[in-house]
Design a protein around this motif. Sequence first.
Motif, PDB file in Angstrom:
ATOM      1  N   HIS A  53      26.575  16.166  -6.347  1.00 52.23           N
ATOM      2  CA  HIS A  53      27.682  15.988  -7.286  1.00 52.23           C
ATOM      3  C   HIS A  53      29.044  16.149  -6.628  1.00 52.23           C
ATOM      4  N   GLU A  56      32.242  11.217  -6.301  1.00 55.68           N
ATOM      5  CA  GLU A  56      32.042  10.262  -7.383  1.00 55.68           C
ATOM      6  C   GLU A  56      32.349   8.872  -6.856  1.00 55.68           C
ATOM      7  N   ARG A  58      32.976   5.097  -7.997  1.00 55.14           N
ATOM      8  CA  ARG A  58      33.382   4.354  -9.190  1.00 55.14           C
ATOM      9  C   ARG A  58      33.483   2.871  -8.865  1.00 55.14           C
ATOM     10  N   ALA A  64      29.936   4.560 -12.731  1.00 54.70           N
ATOM     11  CA  ALA A  64      30.423   5.678 -11.921  1.00 54.70           C
ATOM     12  C   ALA A  64      29.227   6.596 -11.733  1.00 54.70           C
ATOM     13  N   GLN A  66      27.680  10.130  -9.415  1.00 55.27           N
ATOM     14  CA  GLN A  66      27.959  11.249  -8.518  1.00 55.27           C
ATOM     15  C   GLN A  66      26.845  11.324  -7.494  1.00 55.27           C
ATOM     16  N   PRO A  78      37.839  14.292 -10.162  1.00 53.63           N
ATOM     17  CA  PRO A  78      37.053  14.843  -9.054  1.00 53.63           C
ATOM     18  C   PRO A  78      37.877  14.863  -7.762  1.00 53.63           C
ATOM     19  N   VAL A  81      36.563  11.010  -4.388  1.00 54.03           N
ATOM     20  CA  VAL A  81      36.295   9.792  -5.147  1.00 54.03           C
ATOM     21  C   VAL A  81      36.323   8.587  -4.222  1.00 54.03           C
TER      22      VAL A  81
END
Length: 130
Positions: A53, A56, A58, A64, A66, A78, A81
């Motif tokens: 986690h 992330e 996207r 999206a 994790q 976050p 990213v």
Amino acid sequence: MARQTVSPADLRSAVDAVSDWLLDESAPTPTRTELAAAVRTTARTLAASAPGHSVEVRVPPFVAVQCIEGPRHTRGTPPNVVETDPRTWLLLATGLLDFTTALDSGTLTASGSRAPEVAHWLPITRPTPD
């Protein structure tokens, strides 16, 4: 939220549906449904291959996820990213484009010290030649 697993057959089918377009940008653009399926299956495969986690990934407007082991992010923006458009993501996921080139060209953004670790898990699959 439970991770959604993707079967190898579903991954192959989704990527094959967009392969001509990935290999040749002048080929007909895939339908939104085909594009969404390819983006979602590759991103979910990444999340399953690199569970965690701390980063992330996207790919608006489709998904999206994790991934990458490390500190869990729960609220707000976050700290790590990776974000890109669907075509760039699929080029990365299929090994037709490398992470550094996408980053340098501006088609991919990677914020946070852990974001570049996504490159270690790419490509996810390769396009099947006709």
